[in-house]
Design a protein around this motif. Structure first.
Motif, mmCIF file in Angstrom:
data_model
loop_
_atom_site.group_PDB
_atom_site.id
_atom_site.type_symbol
_atom_site.label_atom_id
_atom_site.label_comp_id
_atom_site.label_asym_id
_atom_site.label_seq_id
_atom_site.Cartn_x
_atom_site.Cartn_y
_atom_site.Cartn_z
ATOM 1 N N LEU A 61 0.788 -1.228 0.038
ATOM 2 C CA LEU A 61 0.118 0.027 -0.008
ATOM 3 C C LEU A 61 0.793 1.262 -0.198
ATOM 4 C CD1 LEU A 61 -2.810 -1.067 2.393
ATOM 5 C CD2 LEU A 61 -2.542 -1.255 0.001
ATOM 6 N N ARG A 87 3.582 1.777 -1.441
ATOM 7 C CA ARG A 87 4.086 1.692 -3.084
ATOM 8 C C ARG A 87 2.938 2.300 -3.739
ATOM 9 N NH1 ARG A 87 6.113 -2.877 -5.543
ATOM 10 N NH2 ARG A 87 4.883 -4.197 -4.246
ATOM 11 N N LEU A 88 1.625 1.915 -3.389
ATOM 12 C CA LEU A 88 0.437 2.253 -4.099
ATOM 13 C C LEU A 88 0.211 3.724 -4.080
ATOM 14 C CD1 LEU A 88 -2.458 0.040 -4.442
ATOM 15 C CD2 LEU A 88 -2.916 2.187 -4.043
ATOM 16 N N ARG A 105 2.323 5.734 -5.979
ATOM 17 C CA ARG A 105 2.067 5.698 -7.193
ATOM 18 C C ARG A 105 0.891 6.415 -7.702
ATOM 19 N NH1 ARG A 105 0.234 6.052 -11.544
ATOM 20 N NH2 ARG A 105 0.081 4.692 -13.273
ATOM 21 N N PHE A 106 -0.196 6.625 -7.072
ATOM 22 C CA PHE A 106 -1.604 6.916 -7.100
ATOM 23 C C PHE A 106 -1.602 8.242 -6.374
ATOM 24 C CE2 PHE A 106 -1.830 2.507 -8.555
ATOM 25 C CZ PHE A 106 -2.367 2.629 -9.658
ATOM 26 N N ARG A 150 -6.279 7.766 -1.469
ATOM 27 C CA ARG A 150 -7.006 6.692 -1.991
ATOM 28 C C ARG A 150 -7.284 5.380 -0.997
ATOM 29 N NH1 ARG A 150 -6.468 9.928 -5.500
ATOM 30 N NH2 ARG A 150 -5.907 9.810 -7.649
ATOM 31 N N LEU A 183 -10.270 -3.322 3.195
ATOM 32 C CA LEU A 183 -9.365 -2.432 2.714
ATOM 33 C C LEU A 183 -10.380 -1.476 1.566
ATOM 34 C CD1 LEU A 183 -6.877 -0.751 2.432
ATOM 35 C CD2 LEU A 183 -6.457 -2.392 0.403
ATOM 36 N N VAL A 184 -10.641 -0.322 2.076
ATOM 37 C CA VAL A 184 -11.517 0.529 1.056
ATOM 38 C C VAL A 184 -10.600 1.283 0.252
ATOM 39 C CG1 VAL A 184 -13.541 2.235 0.985
ATOM 40 C CG2 VAL A 184 -13.187 0.492 2.914
ATOM 41 N N VAL A 185 -10.830 1.323 -1.012
ATOM 42 C CA VAL A 185 -9.875 2.035 -1.850
ATOM 43 C C VAL A 185 -10.709 2.922 -2.723
ATOM 44 C CG1 VAL A 185 -8.117 1.960 -3.762
ATOM 45 C CG2 VAL A 185 -8.569 -0.125 -2.234
ATOM 46 N N ARG A 186 -10.454 4.205 -2.998
ATOM 47 C CA ARG A 186 -11.096 5.252 -3.353
ATOM 48 C C ARG A 186 -10.558 5.844 -4.666
ATOM 49 N NH1 ARG A 186 -15.069 8.287 0.118
ATOM 50 N NH2 ARG A 186 -16.573 6.752 0.684
ATOM 51 N N PRO A 187 -10.670 5.193 -5.874
ATOM 52 C CA PRO A 187 -10.021 5.534 -7.069
ATOM 53 C C PRO A 187 -10.752 7.038 -7.528
ATOM 54 C CG PRO A 187 -10.679 3.341 -7.166
ATOM 55 C CD PRO A 187 -11.441 3.992 -5.963
ATOM 56 N N GLU A 196 -8.730 4.197 -13.228
ATOM 57 C CA GLU A 196 -7.781 3.973 -12.030
ATOM 58 C C GLU A 196 -8.598 2.818 -11.110
ATOM 59 O OE1 GLU A 196 -6.165 7.634 -10.493
ATOM 60 O OE2 GLU A 196 -6.642 6.567 -8.363
ATOM 61 N N LEU A 222 -5.720 0.066 -9.965
ATOM 62 C CA LEU A 222 -5.114 -0.305 -8.448
ATOM 63 C C LEU A 222 -5.743 -1.711 -8.297
ATOM 64 C CD1 LEU A 222 -6.826 2.852 -7.083
ATOM 65 C CD2 LEU A 222 -4.724 2.048 -6.329
ATOM 66 N N TRP A 260 -2.944 -3.571 -9.131
ATOM 67 C CA TRP A 260 -1.674 -3.587 -8.118
ATOM 68 C C TRP A 260 -1.902 -4.356 -7.088
ATOM 69 C CZ3 TRP A 260 2.423 0.067 -7.247
ATOM 70 C CH2 TRP A 260 2.866 0.702 -8.222
ATOM 71 N N LEU A 261 -3.222 -4.253 -6.454
ATOM 72 C CA LEU A 261 -3.415 -5.235 -5.206
ATOM 73 C C LEU A 261 -3.466 -6.655 -5.624
ATOM 74 C CD1 LEU A 261 -6.376 -2.981 -3.818
ATOM 75 C CD2 LEU A 261 -4.276 -3.258 -2.774
#
Lengths: 363, 263
Positions: free
Chosen positions: A329, A331-332, A335-336, A340, B109-113, B118, B122, B125-126
């Motif tokens: 995460l 690294r993520l 990158r982003f 996020r 895990l909550v991801v907000r692209p 994106e 993402l 990536w995960l």
């Protein structure tokens, strides 16, 4: 003054940063940086709380001059880190030093610092306190009202009462307040342990151009520092990279590691990632100019800890995997960008509205 | 002493085990599948759950229970000790609902692209980290951005290589773009509301497996998705609920005076 009296006499300097005490003020790292700088003045420093530091300045007079000069020196060192206004106070113990700092008033409204000293010696200090209001004591509102009912408004009045009488009316907390009103505070200064920091530096001759050139050097520095620490069964919790640039201000990158690790490859990669991010951020300002060349590179490790002492995820396998995930995460995020990654927190399960029962918290 | 069987005998025995053309071979179990949270759907998928390495598309109009089904799958995956993630480009995830449907927020895990493209990047990536067991990408019913097909292809490839599993929630517009990349495609359609008196407590949906790369497609299941306590639904409520027919007018929203019970 006899040798015995000289030995027992302690002088403390309290430094208070009102801006650091504010809830929305700078974070704790600012105070840490200030304390690191104040280490040059005294080896015995204690961070009392948010925005308050105590320094043992006993015996510094022959070296630096009177207490005002010592305080001036401390203020100058602190202002090298941040130009926040400071109040300084000197006294024989913790209570008197902090009280003196509270009593310090700047000579002009825009003066960067103010200093006040309470006289040395128990008798002189008690006499100085006698004129002060009881409101300055660390006392709750109910006790203050009871003091007022007894007609006690000044510290001198409270100090003059027999200790047994104060104890009978106000109990042990009252006795402690009376001790403070008499200028007595037995709590010793507990010096902080100076955080250990390992540094390594390399110079480029001729200066390096671009990040690719320094990546190998950074990897080498990280490996050398990790080897040193491995021999001592320690691992870094934070890495700081400093680049001295040609014709440009220094570039500093800090990386707080999720856990103490001895992985030079990972540390170097993460630092390079942060560096690329910082370089991208600087790009628009220097678009017309050439990229500044790198003269020296310095790597520092601190927050050292024994990696073997961390608790192993014995009962919950997911704990270990989640910790591993945090590396990805990191690294993520690089990158982003920020904002996020979130984690949901179900902190108010009994809230009346369903949408108030849980919320998202940034990772 | 073992006697080697002739080829015709071997073929005959294989046919007997259901490999004869046109015969339903029955449920097959993929290697270590992820439970969907709905036993009926596990059977309909013929793979025992979401296959590892699959990009699964839940092809459902709004309100057909795709989100509930995905949250149920996350909860079931967590119950087996997995780590899960929800990629939410449109900020539609409600943590309270997730918790109510059995998702342990501590391990979510909550991801907000920033946008759907994106989100897929993402997700890749995960997936590469090989630490997340089940990913849900909620693309809502937004128009597909340019290049979404290529990103979905790439994600499907990564999932296959890393043995990860991702669920894509998408409306009809997005489903056209990413449908080709999906290894598993499940179409959901609301059949009936489930009500107790005047209170709506859930909905009955039909789930049809329209595509399956690891097993025969065509399986169908009827799923009861509850608005209330999800996997911990009260057995009494379950038995007391009666289906109410979905009319075209009530397909999008329940007809008054029915009340939706979800809190």
């Amino acid at each position: 003054m006899t040798l015995t009296r000289t030995r027992t006499r302690t002088r403390l300097l309290a430094l208070v940063w009102p801006a650091l005490r504010a809830p929305d003020g700078p974070d704790a790292t600012t105070l840490d940086a200030i304390l690191d700088r104040l280490d040059d003045l005294s080896p015995r420093i204690e961070a009392v709380g948010r925005g308050v530091a105590l320094l043992d300045i006993t015996g510094l007079e022959p070296l630096l001059g009177d207490e005002r000069r010592v305080a001036t020196r401390a203020v100058a060192l602190a202002r090298q880190v941040t130009p926040l206004p400071i109040r300084a106070g000197a006294g024989d113990n913790r209570w008197l030093a902090v009280l003196a700092a509270r009593l310090a008033r700047p000579s002009t409204p825009d003066a960067p610092a103010a200093f006040h000293a309470l006289p040395a010696g128990a008798t002189a200090a008690r006499a100085a306190l006698a004129q002060l209001s009881l409101d300055l004591l660390p006392v709750d509102e109910a006790t203050r009202q009871r003091f007022a009912l007894f007609g006690l408004t000044g510290m001198g009045q409270l100090a003059a009462l027999p200790r047994s009488a104060v104890g009978a009316q106000f109990g042990v907390p009252g006795e402690r307040l009376q001790q403070l009103a008499r200028g007595i505070d037995p709590r010793p200064l507990v010096p902080r342990r100076r955080p250990e920091r390992l540094n390594l530096e390399a110079a480029f001759e001729p200066p390096a151009e671009g990040l690719t050139e320094i990546a190998l050097t950074l990897r080498r520095l990280a490996a050398e520092l990790c080897d040193t620490l491995r021999a001592r069964h320690l691992a870094p919790g934070r890495a700081a990279l400093r680049l001295t640039l040609e014709d440009a201000p220094d570039l500093r990158i800090e990386l707080a590691l999720p856990e103490p690790v001895l992985e030079p490859d990972w540390i170097a990669r993460l630092l390079i990632g942060r560096l690329e991010q910082a370089a991208r951020a600087r790009q628009p300002a220097t678009q017309a100019e050439e990229e500044p060349r790198i003269v020296t590179i310095g790597l520092a490790f601190d927050r050292l800890a024994n990696p073997a002492t961390r608790q192993l995820p014995a009962f919950e396998a997911r704990v270990g995997r989640w910790e591993e995930l945090r590396w990805s995460l990191e690294r993520l995020t690089m990158r982003f960008g920020e904002g996020r990654l979130w984690r949901a927190s179900h902190d108010r399960p009994s809230a009346s509205l369903p949408e108030h029962r849980a919320r998202l918290v940034g990772l | 002493m073992t006697v080697a069987r002739s080829l015709p005998e071997l073929l005959e025995s294989m046919r007997d085990r259901g490999l004869r053309r046109g015969v339903d071979p029955g449920p097959m179990v993929a290697a270590d599948p992820l439970p969907t949270g709905q036993p009926g759907l596990d059977v309909a998928l013929r793979s025992g759950g979401w296959p590892r390495g699959a990009l699964a598309l839940l092809d459902a109009p709004t309100g057909s229970g795709a989100t509930s089904l995905a949250l149920g799958s996350l909860a079931a995956c967590q119950a087996d000790g997995g780590l899960v993630a929800w990629l939410d480009p449109f900020g539609r995830l409600d943590p309270s609902t997730a918790a109510r449907l059995g998702v342990s927020l501590e391990w979510l895990l909550v991801v907000r692209p920033a946008d759907p493209a994106e989100a897929l990047e993402l997700a890749g990536w995960l997936t590469r980290s090989r630490l997340i067991d089940l990913l849900v990408v909620d693309l809502a019913d937004a128009p597909p951005p340019r290049g979404l097909e290529r990103l979905a292809d790439r994600l499907a490839d990564l999932l296959l290589r890393a043995s990860g599993t991702a669920l894509l929630l998408s409306g009809p517009r997005g489903a056209e773009a990413v449908g080709r990349a999906a290894g598993v495609r499940v179409a959901l359609q609301r059949l009936a509301w489930l009500a107790v008196g005047e209170d709506l407590v859930g909905q009955r949906v039909s789930a049809t497996v329209t595509r399956h790369r690891w097993a025969l497609p065509g399986g169908r299941a009827e799923l009861d998705l509850w608005f209330g306590e999800g996997r911990r639904i009260d057995p009494l409520l379950r038995s007391a609920a009666t289906p109410r027919e979905v009319t075209p007018a009530s397909a999008a929203a329940p007809v008054l005076p029915l009340r939706v019970i979800s809190a």
